[in-house]
Design an enzyme around this catalytic site. Sequence first.
Site, PDB file in Angstrom:
ATOM      1  N   ASP A   1      -7.528  43.936  16.918  1.00 45.30           N
ATOM      2  CA  ASP A   1      -8.346  43.680  15.729  1.00 45.30           C
ATOM      3  C   ASP A   1      -7.498  43.904  14.488  1.00 45.30           C
ATOM      4  O   ASP A   1      -6.853  44.939  14.373  1.00 45.30           O
ATOM      5  CB  ASP A   1      -9.552  44.628  15.737  1.00 45.30           C
ATOM      6  CG  ASP A   1     -10.576  44.251  14.697  1.00 45.30           C
ATOM      7  OD1 ASP A   1     -10.552  43.103  14.227  1.00 45.30           O
ATOM      8  OD2 ASP A   1     -11.392  45.112  14.337  1.00 45.30           O
TER       9      ASP A   1
ATOM     10  N   HIS B   1     -14.642  33.194  17.707  1.00 47.96           N
ATOM     11  CA  HIS B   1     -14.751  34.050  16.522  1.00 47.96           C
ATOM     12  C   HIS B   1     -13.684  33.731  15.474  1.00 47.96           C
ATOM     13  O   HIS B   1     -13.978  33.675  14.286  1.00 47.96           O
ATOM     14  CB  HIS B   1     -14.669  35.517  16.951  1.00 47.96           C
ATOM     15  CG  HIS B   1     -14.747  36.486  15.824  1.00 47.96           C
ATOM     16  ND1 HIS B   1     -15.792  36.488  14.915  1.00 47.96           N
ATOM     17  CD2 HIS B   1     -13.912  37.498  15.434  1.00 47.96           C
ATOM     18  CE1 HIS B   1     -15.592  37.444  14.028  1.00 47.96           C
ATOM     19  NE2 HIS B   1     -14.463  38.064  14.314  1.00 47.96           N
TER      20      HIS B   1
HETATM   21  C1  HEM Z   1     -18.098  43.360  16.911  1.00 46.35           C
HETATM   22  C2  HEM Z   1     -17.680  42.755  15.847  1.00 46.35           C
HETATM   23  C3  HEM Z   1     -16.335  42.116  15.737  1.00 46.35           C
HETATM   24  C4  HEM Z   1     -15.286  42.113  16.583  1.00 46.35           C
HETATM   25  C5  HEM Z   1     -15.161  42.778  17.954  1.00 46.35           C
HETATM   26  C6  HEM Z   1     -14.233  41.346  15.959  1.00 46.35           C
HETATM   27  C7  HEM Z   1     -12.999  41.114  16.523  1.00 46.35           C
HETATM   28  C8  HEM Z   1     -12.022  40.300  15.979  1.00 46.35           C
HETATM   29  C9  HEM Z   1     -10.786  39.934  16.614  1.00 46.35           C
HETATM   30  C10 HEM Z   1     -10.367  40.416  18.000  1.00 46.35           C
HETATM   31  C11 HEM Z   1     -10.117  39.116  15.780  1.00 46.35           C
HETATM   32  C12 HEM Z   1      -8.750  38.450  16.033  1.00 46.35           C
HETATM   33  C13 HEM Z   1      -7.575  39.203  15.500  1.00 46.35           C
HETATM   34  C14 HEM Z   1      -7.572  39.417  14.011  1.00 46.35           C
HETATM   35  O1  HEM Z   1      -7.134  38.574  13.234  1.00 46.35           O
HETATM   36  O2  HEM Z   1      -8.068  40.464  13.608  1.00 46.35           O
HETATM   37  C15 HEM Z   1     -10.919  38.968  14.595  1.00 46.35           C
HETATM   38  C16 HEM Z   1     -10.574  38.218  13.504  1.00 46.35           C
HETATM   39  C17 HEM Z   1     -11.313  38.138  12.359  1.00 46.35           C
HETATM   40  N1  HEM Z   1     -12.587  38.645  12.155  1.00 46.35           N
HETATM   41 FE1  HEM Z   1     -13.649  39.722  13.478  1.00 46.35          FE
HETATM   42  N2  HEM Z   1     -14.674  40.907  14.740  1.00 46.35           N
HETATM   43  C18 HEM Z   1     -15.959  41.352  14.568  1.00 46.35           C
HETATM   44  C19 HEM Z   1     -16.792  41.116  13.497  1.00 46.35           C
HETATM   45  C20 HEM Z   1     -16.423  40.415  12.383  1.00 46.35           C
HETATM   46  C21 HEM Z   1     -17.270  40.180  11.241  1.00 46.35           C
HETATM   47  C22 HEM Z   1     -18.707  40.670  11.075  1.00 46.35           C
HETATM   48  C23 HEM Z   1     -16.531  39.468  10.339  1.00 46.35           C
HETATM   49  C24 HEM Z   1     -16.915  38.961   8.972  1.00 46.35           C
HETATM   50  C25 HEM Z   1     -18.137  38.595   8.645  1.00 46.35           C
HETATM   51  C26 HEM Z   1     -15.212  39.273  10.912  1.00 46.35           C
HETATM   52  C27 HEM Z   1     -14.155  38.669  10.290  1.00 46.35           C
HETATM   53  C28 HEM Z   1     -12.944  38.375  10.879  1.00 46.35           C
HETATM   54  C29 HEM Z   1     -11.873  37.670  10.203  1.00 46.35           C
HETATM   55  C30 HEM Z   1     -11.851  37.247   8.748  1.00 46.35           C
HETATM   56  C31 HEM Z   1     -10.851  37.504  11.142  1.00 46.35           C
HETATM   57  C32 HEM Z   1      -9.515  36.819  10.916  1.00 46.35           C
HETATM   58  C33 HEM Z   1      -9.729  35.309  11.030  1.00 46.35           C
HETATM   59  C34 HEM Z   1      -8.465  34.524  10.677  1.00 46.35           C
HETATM   60  O3  HEM Z   1      -8.234  34.304   9.482  1.00 46.35           O
HETATM   61  O4  HEM Z   1      -7.728  34.186  11.622  1.00 46.35           O
HETATM   62  N3  HEM Z   1     -15.189  39.848  12.151  1.00 46.35           N
HETATM   63  N4  HEM Z   1     -12.083  39.693  14.738  1.00 46.35           N
END
Ligand code: HEM
Length: 293
Positions: free
Chosen positions: A133, A204
């Site tokens: 993450d 996601h």
């Molecule tokens: C249980 C909740 C969540 C989990 C387990 C989760 C997990 C992850 C993972 C594994 C990634 C890929 C690696 C990274 O770039 O960090 C990611 C990317 C991302 N997540 Fe989440 N996330 C969650 C909730 C959210 C929420 C609520 C938002 C915003 C409303 C969010 C926004 C983002 C963004 C902006 C990225 C990067 C996307 C990019 O530009 O490539 N995430 N998340």
Amino acid sequence: MSAPQPGILSPVPSHARFLEFVALPDCDTHAVLRDLAALSDCQNLVVGFGSGLIRTVGGTIAALHAFPAMSGTGCEVPSTQADIWCWVTGEDRGEVLHQGRQFAAAVSAAFRCVRAVDGFRYKSGLDLTGYEDGTENPEGEDAVEAAILQSAGPGLDGSSFVAVQQWLHDLDHFETLPREDTDNIIGRRLSDNVEFDGSPESAHVKRTAQESFEPEAFVLRRSMPWADDNGAGLYFTAFGKSFAAFEAQLKRMTGQEDGVVDGLFRFTRPITGGYYWCPPQVDGSLDLSALEI
Ligand code: HEM
């Protein structure tokens, strides 16, 4: 000169305690905020205030509003807005606990703690599913640009807006899903963290791809795993110079743009949601001059 609260831009710590407080009826919230501004040791704390409290003390922070509840097909995003949010950070769990107790005591004349969640780092910064993450987090100047308000005037420059949500995972269900499914839910491979071609529109990282929004929607995520007797999951935090980027991402995750719901909802759901303004600090103390405190 005002600067951001240091915890916002620091690496995610090993331990944390997330505390939320609501104002008690007929208490002098203004006096407590004045005392908080006089506290000189904010090094291991990030503190934010909700819009209702800001109005109570006669202040106005233009971009601040309450967390909006959202609903999509098969997914609910609740709002559990509180008045003060505090993220206590550290490398020693006992120290973190004691700092949290001290903060609660400092505001106890007018605020009651309604939620306390212990966060921790899992391995190198993984979610409890094992997926990394924070990979696409902006860094250095880009992190400052995404997360910190600038050129807004004294008392506001250096401040930040944080969106917080406690997500409850169904890890038992997650573990029944084939690896291909879980990679498709995230849009990255667990084995090497590579964002692969051909993931579904519900992936996601496709829902939240920061550069795909108009305007681009960059946030600084500082989320941490949590676990207690009620379950386990991710305590999600996203700092921004406003809530616009986070809200655009959340709307797309809940299918409000095109009806496609984020694959994450197959195994996890938010159980809390709040928006807070994190004031800047001067010489280690909170700068509440924007509220004339
Ligand atoms: C249980 C909740 C969540 C989990 C387990 C989760 C997990 C992850 C993972 C594994 C990634 C890929 C690696 C990274 O770039 O960090 C990611 C990317 C991302 N997540 Fe989440 N996330 C969650 C909730 C959210 C929420 C609520 C938002 C915003 C409303 C969010 C926004 C983002 C963004 C902006 C990225 C990067 C996307 C990019 O530009 O490539 N995430 N998340």
